[in-house]
Each structure stands twice: as C-alpha cells, then as structure tokens.
Motif scaffolding. Structure first.
Motif, PDB file in Angstrom:
ATOM      1  N   LEU A 105      56.229   9.182  72.984  1.00 29.79           N
ATOM      2  CA  LEU A 105      57.505   9.706  73.467  1.00 29.79           C
ATOM      3  C   LEU A 105      58.040   8.779  74.536  1.00 29.79           C
ATOM      4  CD1 LEU A 105      57.118  11.093  76.552  1.00 29.79           C
ATOM      5  CD2 LEU A 105      55.810  12.727  75.200  1.00 29.79           C
ATOM      6  N   LYS A 106      59.321   8.929  74.805  1.00 27.86           N
ATOM      7  CA  LYS A 106      59.943   8.255  75.943  1.00 27.86           C
ATOM      8  C   LYS A 106      60.385   9.345  76.903  1.00 27.86           C
ATOM      9  CE  LYS A 106      61.926   3.924  74.403  1.00 27.86           C
ATOM     10  NZ  LYS A 106      63.168   3.163  74.347  1.00 27.86           N
ATOM     11  N   ASP A 107      60.080   9.157  78.191  1.00 24.60           N
ATOM     12  CA  ASP A 107      60.525  10.138  79.177  1.00 24.60           C
ATOM     13  C   ASP A 107      61.992   9.891  79.542  1.00 24.60           C
ATOM     14  OD1 ASP A 107      60.688   8.177  81.265  1.00 24.60           O
ATOM     15  OD2 ASP A 107      58.651   8.613  81.943  1.00 24.60           O
ATOM     16  N   LYS A 108      62.524  10.696  80.425  1.00 22.75           N
ATOM     17  CA  LYS A 108      63.946  10.606  80.771  1.00 22.75           C
ATOM     18  C   LYS A 108      64.316   9.314  81.488  1.00 22.75           C
ATOM     19  CE  LYS A 108      63.099  13.720  84.674  1.00 22.75           C
ATOM     20  NZ  LYS A 108      63.457  15.054  85.172  1.00 22.75           N
ATOM     21  N   TYR A 109      63.310   8.534  81.893  1.00 24.49           N
ATOM     22  CA  TYR A 109      63.566   7.237  82.524  1.00 24.49           C
ATOM     23  C   TYR A 109      63.396   6.082  81.540  1.00 24.49           C
ATOM     24  CZ  TYR A 109      63.235  10.281  86.500  1.00 24.49           C
ATOM     25  OH  TYR A 109      63.443  11.324  87.358  1.00 24.49           O
ATOM     26  N   GLY A 110      63.026   6.405  80.299  1.00 24.32           N
ATOM     27  CA  GLY A 110      62.860   5.385  79.276  1.00 24.32           C
ATOM     28  C   GLY A 110      61.450   4.821  79.176  1.00 24.32           C
ATOM     29  N   LEU A 111      60.519   5.325  79.988  1.00 25.68           N
ATOM     30  CA  LEU A 111      59.135   4.862  79.957  1.00 25.68           C
ATOM     31  C   LEU A 111      58.404   5.522  78.788  1.00 25.68           C
ATOM     32  CD1 LEU A 111      57.098   3.097  81.492  1.00 25.68           C
ATOM     33  CD2 LEU A 111      56.520   5.111  82.854  1.00 25.68           C
ATOM     34  N   SER A 112      57.633   4.734  78.044  1.00 25.07           N
ATOM     35  CA  SER A 112      56.909   5.233  76.876  1.00 25.07           C
ATOM     36  C   SER A 112      55.520   5.744  77.239  1.00 25.07           C
ATOM     37  CB  SER A 112      56.775   4.132  75.819  1.00 25.07           C
ATOM     38  OG  SER A 112      58.027   3.823  75.276  1.00 25.07           O
ATOM     39  N   TRP A 113      55.159   6.847  76.607  1.00 26.61           N
ATOM     40  CA  TRP A 113      53.861   7.489  76.801  1.00 26.61           C
ATOM     41  C   TRP A 113      53.252   7.799  75.439  1.00 26.61           C
ATOM     42  CZ3 TRP A 113      52.141   8.534  81.793  1.00 26.61           C
ATOM     43  CH2 TRP A 113      53.099   8.392  82.807  1.00 26.61           C
ATOM     44  N   GLN A 114      51.937   7.751  75.372  1.00 25.59           N
ATOM     45  CA  GLN A 114      51.193   8.192  74.197  1.00 25.59           C
ATOM     46  C   GLN A 114      50.377   9.409  74.621  1.00 25.59           C
ATOM     47  OE1 GLN A 114      49.045   5.037  72.054  1.00 25.59           O
ATOM     48  NE2 GLN A 114      49.996   3.636  73.508  1.00 25.59           N
ATOM     49  N   ILE A 115      50.646  10.542  73.991  1.00 22.49           N
ATOM     50  CA  ILE A 115      49.929  11.773  74.314  1.00 22.49           C
ATOM     51  C   ILE A 115      48.926  11.991  73.181  1.00 22.49           C
ATOM     52  CG2 ILE A 115      50.152  14.204  74.910  1.00 22.49           C
ATOM     53  CD1 ILE A 115      51.703  12.177  76.767  1.00 22.49           C
ATOM     54  N   ALA A 116      47.663  11.711  73.478  1.00 29.51           N
ATOM     55  CA  ALA A 116      46.650  11.659  72.424  1.00 29.51           C
ATOM     56  C   ALA A 116      45.429  12.496  72.788  1.00 29.51           C
ATOM     57  CB  ALA A 116      46.227  10.212  72.197  1.00 29.51           C
ATOM     58  N   PRO A 117      44.780  13.050  71.780  1.00 31.94           N
ATOM     59  CA  PRO A 117      43.543  13.781  72.057  1.00 31.94           C
ATOM     60  C   PRO A 117      42.402  12.824  72.366  1.00 31.94           C
ATOM     61  CG  PRO A 117      43.949  13.723  69.691  1.00 31.94           C
ATOM     62  CD  PRO A 117      45.146  13.093  70.358  1.00 31.94           C
ATOM     63  N   ALA A 118      41.481  13.258  73.203  1.00 26.19           N
ATOM     64  CA  ALA A 118      40.266  12.481  73.448  1.00 26.19           C
ATOM     65  C   ALA A 118      39.559  12.284  72.114  1.00 26.19           C
ATOM     66  CB  ALA A 118      39.361  13.227  74.433  1.00 26.19           C
ATOM     67  N   GLY A 119      39.015  11.111  71.910  1.00 29.62           N
ATOM     68  CA  GLY A 119      38.281  10.833  70.681  1.00 29.62           C
ATOM     69  C   GLY A 119      39.138  10.373  69.520  1.00 29.62           C
ATOM     70  N   MET A 120      40.408  10.111  69.750  1.00 26.68           N
ATOM     71  CA  MET A 120      41.316   9.700  68.668  1.00 26.68           C
ATOM     72  C   MET A 120      40.863   8.384  68.034  1.00 26.68           C
ATOM     73  SD  MET A 120      44.055  10.495  66.974  1.00 26.68           S
ATOM     74  CE  MET A 120      45.793  10.639  67.178  1.00 26.68           C
ATOM     75  N   ALA A 121      40.507   7.400  68.828  1.00 28.69           N
ATOM     76  CA  ALA A 121      40.080   6.112  68.277  1.00 28.69           C
ATOM     77  C   ALA A 121      38.824   6.275  67.422  1.00 28.69           C
ATOM     78  CB  ALA A 121      39.833   5.105  69.394  1.00 28.69           C
ATOM     79  N   GLU A 122      37.896   7.092  67.892  1.00 25.43           N
ATOM     80  CA  GLU A 122      36.671   7.331  67.124  1.00 25.43           C
ATOM     81  C   GLU A 122      36.982   8.026  65.806  1.00 25.43           C
ATOM     82  OE1 GLU A 122      35.663   6.778  71.331  1.00 25.43           O
ATOM     83  OE2 GLU A 122      37.073   8.107  70.344  1.00 25.43           O
ATOM     84  N   LEU A 123      37.909   8.973  65.819  1.00 19.45           N
ATOM     85  CA  LEU A 123      38.289   9.668  64.595  1.00 19.45           C
ATOM     86  C   LEU A 123      38.926   8.703  63.594  1.00 19.45           C
ATOM     87  CD1 LEU A 123      38.644  12.294  62.954  1.00 19.45           C
ATOM     88  CD2 LEU A 123      40.824  12.625  64.161  1.00 19.45           C
TER      89      LEU A 123
END
Length: 159
Positions: A105-123
């Motif tokens: 997502l991008k916040d209201k200032y245009g900064l990008s964030w990834q909201i991910a569950p722990a263990g995503m890379a392992e999955l």
C-alpha cells in the motif's frame, strides 16, 4: 557496525508524517525537531528535520522541498503476527492513501509499505514447491493479505 537510519524526504509534511507514524506504531516517539535558520534555503523557523523512532528503529524526516517524491522502489515491510495485526496496519496506513497488490500500500504521504504475515518468505519458499506456488498464486490475487485464505490455498484446501 554503525546504525543505519532511513531518511525520508518530504516537501513540507515531515512533522505531520512523523506524528502520524508514531500514532500508528506502538513504542514510538519523536526524539528531536530542527528548524531552518537565517541561512535558508527555506524560511527561518520552518521545520528542517524530525528525528523519530518506530518501536526503537530510528528515522529522520526532512522537509526538503518538492524536488523528490517516494516511489515503490523503496518500501517498509511490517511483519505481522496474525490477521488482527495485518488488518490494523493495513487500515491505519492505507487511510488516505492507496491499496496495491500482494499486501503493498501507499500511505497518504506516498510512502510504500508491505503489510505481511510473519513467515511469508518461508511459506513462499516451502520445500514442497507446489505448496509455495499455490501460496504465491493466492497472494498475487490479493490486495490486503487474508492469512486464512493464503494458508488454505497453500494447503490445497482453498478455492
């Protein structure tokens, strides 16, 4: 090793953004604010930098002007323990911004964030490659990550 501090360039919203970020993340605070002086280049007394911490991670926000803006080439990942955390950070950070694919997502200032569950890379890199590929396919179809749907897809029990 020296400490690495992300520096974020804003036009004129550094203090507002820092106040927003510390309201979203627990154990966060503004640690210092500096102001432009007579030497410029901006008006004396206006905010130059804001130092702040998000749960102990230092950041510096700069009111540098409109010359540079954020892109998706840099983002911050928030590793969430469960769906409640995913929902909380997704809602707070996307408000006034925009939702993207795969938990981005991008916040209201245009900064990008990834909201991910722990263990995503392992999955996604599961030794059972078919399981990892099913999870990846499901993730590519999501905006906000639905952890239950992601795991069901990985296990071959989802739609």
């Amino acid at each position: 090793m020296p400490r690495i501090t992300p520096n974020l360039w804003f036009d004129t919203q550094s203090k507002e953004a820092a106040e927003f970020y510390i309201s979203v993340f627990p154990n966060s605070r503004i640690t210092a604010v500096t102001y432009y002086g007579d030497a410029g280049p901006r008006e004396a007394g206006t905010v130059l930098t804001v130092s702040f911490e998000l749960d102990g991670q230092p950041f510096l926000a700069l009111d540098g002007g409109p010359e540079f803006t954020f892109t998706e080439a840099v983002s911050f990942e928030v590793e969430c323990a469960d769906q409640d955390e995913i929902d909380y950070y997704w809602t707070k950070l996307s408000e006034g911004g925009s939702e993207g694919p795969c938990g981005w997502l991008k916040d209201k200032y245009g900064l990008s964030w990834q909201i991910a569950p722990a263990g995503m890379a392992e999955l996604l890199n599961d030794p059972d490659t078919a399981r990892g590929q099913r999870a990846m396919k499901a993730m590519f179809g999501m905006k906000k990550i639905d952890l239950a749907a992601l795991l069901a897809a990985a296990d071959g029990t989802g739609e």
